[in-house]
Design a protein around this motif. Structure first.
Motif, PDB file in Angstrom:
ATOM      1  N   PRO A 417       0.808  -1.224   0.000  1.00 44.34           N
ATOM      2  CA  PRO A 417       0.000   0.000   0.000  1.00 44.34           C
ATOM      3  C   PRO A 417       0.837   1.268   0.000  1.00 44.34           C
ATOM      4  O   PRO A 417       0.444   2.283  -0.589  1.00 44.34           O
ATOM      5  CB  PRO A 417      -0.833  -0.137   1.284  1.00 44.34           C
ATOM      6  CG  PRO A 417      -0.956  -1.612   1.489  1.00 44.34           C
ATOM      7  CD  PRO A 417       0.350  -2.187   1.031  1.00 44.34           C
ATOM      8  N   LEU A 418       2.012   1.205   0.633  1.00 43.95           N
ATOM      9  CA  LEU A 418       2.888   2.380   0.646  1.00 43.95           C
ATOM     10  C   LEU A 418       3.423   2.674  -0.753  1.00 43.95           C
ATOM     11  O   LEU A 418       3.569   3.845  -1.145  1.00 43.95           O
ATOM     12  CB  LEU A 418       4.043   2.142   1.626  1.00 43.95           C
ATOM     13  CG  LEU A 418       4.861   3.358   2.058  1.00 43.95           C
ATOM     14  CD1 LEU A 418       3.951   4.445   2.613  1.00 43.95           C
ATOM     15  CD2 LEU A 418       5.888   2.955   3.104  1.00 43.95           C
ATOM     16  N   PHE A 426       0.256  10.655  -3.133  1.00 47.26           N
ATOM     17  CA  PHE A 426      -0.568  10.996  -1.974  1.00 47.26           C
ATOM     18  C   PHE A 426       0.347  11.147  -0.760  1.00 47.26           C
ATOM     19  O   PHE A 426       0.581  10.196  -0.013  1.00 47.26           O
ATOM     20  CB  PHE A 426      -1.612   9.915  -1.716  1.00 47.26           C
ATOM     21  CG  PHE A 426      -2.631   9.751  -2.822  1.00 47.26           C
ATOM     22  CD1 PHE A 426      -2.807  10.729  -3.774  1.00 47.26           C
ATOM     23  CD2 PHE A 426      -3.416   8.616  -2.893  1.00 47.26           C
ATOM     24  CE1 PHE A 426      -3.738  10.597  -4.795  1.00 47.26           C
ATOM     25  CE2 PHE A 426      -4.354   8.468  -3.902  1.00 47.26           C
ATOM     26  CZ  PHE A 426      -4.516   9.454  -4.855  1.00 47.26           C
ATOM     27  N   SER A 427       0.885  12.329  -0.578  1.00 49.06           N
ATOM     28  CA  SER A 427       1.858  12.548   0.493  1.00 49.06           C
ATOM     29  C   SER A 427       1.254  12.278   1.869  1.00 49.06           C
ATOM     30  O   SER A 427       1.897  11.657   2.729  1.00 49.06           O
ATOM     31  CB  SER A 427       2.393  13.977   0.429  1.00 49.06           C
ATOM     32  OG  SER A 427       3.013  14.226  -0.808  1.00 49.06           O
ATOM     33  N   ILE A 454       9.122   7.448  -3.150  1.00 49.52           N
ATOM     34  CA  ILE A 454       8.872   8.648  -2.345  1.00 49.52           C
ATOM     35  C   ILE A 454       9.795   9.789  -2.784  1.00 49.52           C
ATOM     36  O   ILE A 454       9.378  10.949  -2.873  1.00 49.52           O
ATOM     37  CB  ILE A 454       9.052   8.319  -0.850  1.00 49.52           C
ATOM     38  CG1 ILE A 454       7.920   7.412  -0.365  1.00 49.52           C
ATOM     39  CG2 ILE A 454       9.097   9.593  -0.020  1.00 49.52           C
ATOM     40  CD1 ILE A 454       8.103   6.898   1.042  1.00 49.52           C
ATOM     41  N   LYS A 455      11.039   9.450  -3.085  1.00 49.08           N
ATOM     42  CA  LYS A 455      11.995  10.479  -3.495  1.00 49.08           C
ATOM     43  C   LYS A 455      11.546  11.168  -4.786  1.00 49.08           C
ATOM     44  O   LYS A 455      11.661  12.399  -4.918  1.00 49.08           O
ATOM     45  CB  LYS A 455      13.374   9.851  -3.682  1.00 49.08           C
ATOM     46  CG  LYS A 455      14.417  10.833  -4.220  1.00 49.08           C
ATOM     47  CD  LYS A 455      15.730  10.143  -4.523  1.00 49.08           C
ATOM     48  CE  LYS A 455      16.732  11.124  -5.139  1.00 49.08           C
ATOM     49  NZ  LYS A 455      18.009  10.463  -5.495  1.00 49.08           N
ATOM     50  N   HIS A 456      11.017  10.396  -5.727  1.00 49.09           N
ATOM     51  CA  HIS A 456      10.685  10.954  -7.037  1.00 49.09           C
ATOM     52  C   HIS A 456       9.238  11.440  -7.132  1.00 49.09           C
ATOM     53  O   HIS A 456       8.952  12.356  -7.908  1.00 49.09           O
ATOM     54  CB  HIS A 456      10.944   9.906  -8.121  1.00 49.09           C
ATOM     55  CG  HIS A 456      12.380   9.514  -8.261  1.00 49.09           C
ATOM     56  ND1 HIS A 456      13.333  10.340  -8.811  1.00 49.09           N
ATOM     57  CD2 HIS A 456      13.041   8.379  -7.900  1.00 49.09           C
ATOM     58  CE1 HIS A 456      14.518   9.747  -8.800  1.00 49.09           C
ATOM     59  NE2 HIS A 456      14.371   8.554  -8.259  1.00 49.09           N
ATOM     60  N   ARG A 457       8.314  10.834  -6.366  1.00 48.75           N
ATOM     61  CA  ARG A 457       6.895  11.164  -6.512  1.00 48.75           C
ATOM     62  C   ARG A 457       6.376  12.063  -5.394  1.00 48.75           C
ATOM     63  O   ARG A 457       5.519  12.918  -5.638  1.00 48.75           O
ATOM     64  CB  ARG A 457       6.071   9.871  -6.539  1.00 48.75           C
ATOM     65  CG  ARG A 457       6.538   8.836  -7.555  1.00 48.75           C
ATOM     66  CD  ARG A 457       6.206   9.220  -8.968  1.00 48.75           C
ATOM     67  NE  ARG A 457       4.788   9.109  -9.235  1.00 48.75           N
ATOM     68  CZ  ARG A 457       4.245   9.209 -10.434  1.00 48.75           C
ATOM     69  NH1 ARG A 457       5.015   9.418 -11.484  1.00 48.75           N
ATOM     70  NH2 ARG A 457       2.942   9.116 -10.607  1.00 48.75           N
ATOM     71  N   THR A 463      11.423  15.664   2.810  1.00 46.12           N
ATOM     72  CA  THR A 463      11.689  16.959   3.445  1.00 46.12           C
ATOM     73  C   THR A 463      11.223  16.970   4.896  1.00 46.12           C
ATOM     74  O   THR A 463      11.844  17.620   5.753  1.00 46.12           O
ATOM     75  CB  THR A 463      10.982  18.080   2.656  1.00 46.12           C
ATOM     76  OG1 THR A 463      11.366  18.016   1.283  1.00 46.12           O
ATOM     77  CG2 THR A 463      11.339  19.440   3.216  1.00 46.12           C
ATOM     78  N   ASN A 464      10.156  16.224   5.171  1.00 39.38           N
ATOM     79  CA  ASN A 464       9.614  16.184   6.531  1.00 39.38           C
ATOM     80  C   ASN A 464      10.279  15.138   7.418  1.00 39.38           C
ATOM     81  O   ASN A 464       9.940  15.039   8.607  1.00 39.38           O
ATOM     82  CB  ASN A 464       8.111  15.893   6.480  1.00 39.38           C
ATOM     83  CG  ASN A 464       7.331  17.010   5.805  1.00 39.38           C
ATOM     84  OD1 ASN A 464       7.772  18.161   5.804  1.00 39.38           O
ATOM     85  ND2 ASN A 464       6.188  16.681   5.230  1.00 39.38           N
TER      86      ASN A 464
END
Length: 698
Positions: A417-418, A426-427, A454-457, A463-464
């Motif tokens: 799911p991640l 969907f951040s 996560i890095k690309h999308r 950043t958080n």
């Protein structure tokens, strides 16, 4: 950009708009599940008008400076206007025929006969004076009289119909598609017209040109309960349409949400198990549209609650939950609907409820003990299906994870799911899953980790990360005294933990995506320091272990695999070589390194020792390792056994690492080098089986 559409219209010269046929009247060659091109064009034009209106509102809002209010209102309208699957089906199936289609059909009859449209216009506009003139002067042709009667049936003019029948127009008259006068009268819902036609002998069970529709079906489709009751009392077949596997009057009554018509048909003996070409029973239709009253009526009359429909193998419960029909789902459950049944794709009701993102239905199904981690044919769980629209996914994800949904389960392609949340950008969903233990280091079948996606999308999640790390460091001051030396510092390393790959796997993943700067965060530095304090003794032992292994292996290779000295030593030991005594063998080094040493010739049985037949033994006294191989070959045999122990230990170590993460293990070249080293030891270490062969020598 110009838009070009090719519309497959029939070549009929009509002044009116193009014929728009409903689903039920469409060309059967195109399939009953498709809208015709004209309807698609109308939807497209309607969408264009809405977009043009929205652009005007946007410009007005921009000029007045109320952009924030406009965007909020637009978002709310989008959420309210999200059409469900059932809503789209409503647009497709609500009407049996379109009145404009029927009117155009009558116009076509007149034009093909070379007649004017005067009789049709007079009937439509209720011009009684002109009708009286036309009928009294006998100016109408036979076709015009027939069309006049059909138009009277369509527009509900019982007096005109009666007059035409008295003039001799056949009661069985039909339009070009085979729809009789009784079909049109029933479709108009005018009971007086229907009674008039039946009185003159109209067949209540007549079929149209497609052999699928009866007058009873027409009456049920327009929710005309009085007409349905009258036709049933006059012998209409309530199950007409089951052969040839078409829809019955009960299907159309339920689709029109006509409780009264459905009740009349059921009391007359209509079957609840009849299926249409899509395999749907009336119960499926009620569930599809969310008509709970009609559904309750069908269930009370014995409808099979778990019957599957069509190629999708969906039950009524599946159809209800995929459109978020809560009341229908409750009603079906009351009558014993099974929640564990799966569709042809292996999806349960919970999968479909999660895809519909209905929190209320998900909670309802979970209260009925639905399997929260059920897998479909693609091995996806309801949590996979819940990731759709970001604004609604958050609530569904919260409900599922709070009730025990497995977050780190992959589908048939290895996507968790991640993964899906990151792919859809969907951040907020990504952060929610991470907060509940989502492992960002897991990889799909293609070797792509969640962290890479996560890095690309969703780079905002990276950043958080420092803020996420900082929230894991808590500082407490006792007695609220500043600079108290007894202050307490609590550190939670949970954000750094990988669920299945070990303690440092997350940090390694950060390095793989070029995020090394995050390792300088106090949380990461504290973790690495504690890790070092814990594993440093094992690291030192590992270094010492490999150092000893390399020294022993080097000594073994230098003594046994360089020249034939080991074979000579074994030959002397076994009495297969002659030319020197045991005492002379002990002083071999002194003899060979004295002043002007004579050659020491040795004769061996070459076929038993793999040694040369005659050789100068002083060649084996050039190094201490070779000399030891001649003097004590048993030392190297014992050394080989010791190396085998080291080798077996390395094998178990490598197998343990391989089981932990096979893909990552084979991506590391150091592991392959260690297997090569162990295989090399087996190749050169064969003295216990015989002598060292020529190919084993260096």
């Amino acid at each position: 950009m110009p838009l070009s559409l090719r519309l497959p219209l029939r070549r009929v010269e009509l002044d009116a708009a193009p014929v728009v046929r409903s689903m039920e009247e469409g060309d059967t060659r195109l399939g009953r599940s498709r809208l015709n091109a004209t309807v698609r064009l109308r939807h497209l034009l309607h969408g264009s008008e809405r977009r043009r209106k929205a652009d005007q509102e946007f410009s007005a809002a921009q000029s007045t400076g109320s952009m924030a209010d406009f965007e909020l209102q637009e978002l709310q309208e989008m959420l309210q206007e999200q059409p469900s699957v059932g809503a789209r089906r409503w647009d497709k199936f609500r009407s049996l025929w379109q009145p404009q289609d029927l009117e155009n059909n009558l116009k076509q009859m007149l034009r093909l006969a070379g007649c004017s449209l005067r009789i049709l216009e007079a009937v439509k506009q209720e011009d009684n004076e002109q009708l009286m003139t036309l009928c009294a002067d006998d100016e109408l042709s036979l076709v015009e009289e027939e069309v006049g009667m059909l138009a009277g049936c369509l527009f509900g003019r019982p007096k005109l119909v009666k007059k035409m029948l008295k003039k001799g127009v056949l009661v069985s008259s039909a339009d070009t598609d085979g729809r009789s006068a009784l079909h049109l009268a029933a479709f108009s819902g005018n009971l007086d017209t229907v009674k008039c036609l039946v009185k003159y002998g109209a067949n209540v069970n007549a079929l149209d040109g497609r052999q699928s529709t009866t007058p009873l079906i027409c009456a049920a489709a327009v929710s005309s309960a009085d007409t349905v009751a009258f036709l049933v009392d006059n012998g209409a077949d309530v199950d007409a349409g089951l052969d040839p596997s078409d829809e019955t009057a009960l299907h159309y009554a339920v689709r029109a949400n006509s409780y009264t018509c459905a009740e009349l048909l059921l009391k007359a003996g209509a079957r609840t198990s009849g299926t249409n070409p899509r395999g749907e029973t009336p119960l499926h239709v009620a569930a599809d549209y969310g008509f709970d009253r009609c559904m309750g009526l069908l269930l009370k009359h014995g409808a099979n609650v778990d019957l599957v429909s069509g190629t999708g193998s969906k039950t009524a419960l599946h159809l209800a939950v995929e459109d978020g029909r809560v009341q229908c789902a409750k009603l079906l459950r009351e009558f014993g609907a099974r929640i564990d049944l799966k569709t042809s794709r292996g999806q349960t009701a919970l999968h479909l409820a999660a895809r519909a993102q209905s929190v209320e239905l998900i909670e309802l199904l979970l209260s009925w003990d639905a399997d929260i981690n059920a897998r479909d044919n693609d091995l996806r769980t309801p949590l996979h299906c819940s990731i759709g629209k970001q604004c609604r996914s958050l609530d569904t994800i919260k409900v599922l994870v709070n009730n025990g949904a497995l977050i780190n389960e992959g589908d048939i392609a290895g996507y968790t799911p991640l993964h899906l949340a990151a792919i859809n950008e969907f951040s907020s969903c990504v952060e929610l899953l991470m907060d509940h233990g989502g492992d960002v280091t897991l990889r799909n079948r293609g070797g792509v980790s969640c962290l890479q996606l996560i890095k690309h999308r969703t780079p905002s999640v990276l950043t958080n990360l420092p803020d996420r790390f900082s929230r894991s460091i808590l500082f407490y001051e006792r007695d609220n005294i500043p600079n108290n030396k007894f202050a307490e510092l609590k550190i939670s390393f949970n954000p750094l933990m990988s669920q299945a790959k070990g303690e440092c796997h997350f940090l390694k993943a950060l390095i793989d995506i070029d995020q090394k700067h995050l390792l300088k965060h106090p949380l990461c530095e504290s973790f690495l320091h504690m890790k070092w304090m814990k594993v440093r003794k094992f690291l030192f032992f590992n270094v010492f272990y490999y150092l000893v292994f390399c020294i022993l292996l080097s000594a073994y290779v230098l003594g046994t695999c360089h020249g034939d000295c080991f074979n000579v030593g074994r030959g002397l030991q076994l009495g297969l070589c002659s030319g020197i005594s045991s005492e002379g063998l002990v002083t071999l080094h002194a003899k060979c390194h004295g002043s002007d040493p004579p050659p020491i010739q040795l004769t061996c049985s070459a076929n038993k020792t793999n040694a040369p037949t005659r050789l100068d033994l002083c060649d084996c006294a050039k190094s201490s390792f070779q000399l030891l191989a001649v003097q004590k070959p048993s030392f190297y045999t014992g050394l080989w056994y010791l190396l085998v122990v080291f080798d077996v230990t390395l094998v178990f170590k490598e197998i343990f690492q391989l089981v932990q993460d096979p893909p990552q293990y084979f991506r590391n070249p150091e592991n392959l080098a260690e297997w090569a080293l162990m295989f090399f030891l087996l190749l050169i270490g064969t003295p216990i089986f015989g002598d060292i062969a020529l190919w084993q020598n260096i």
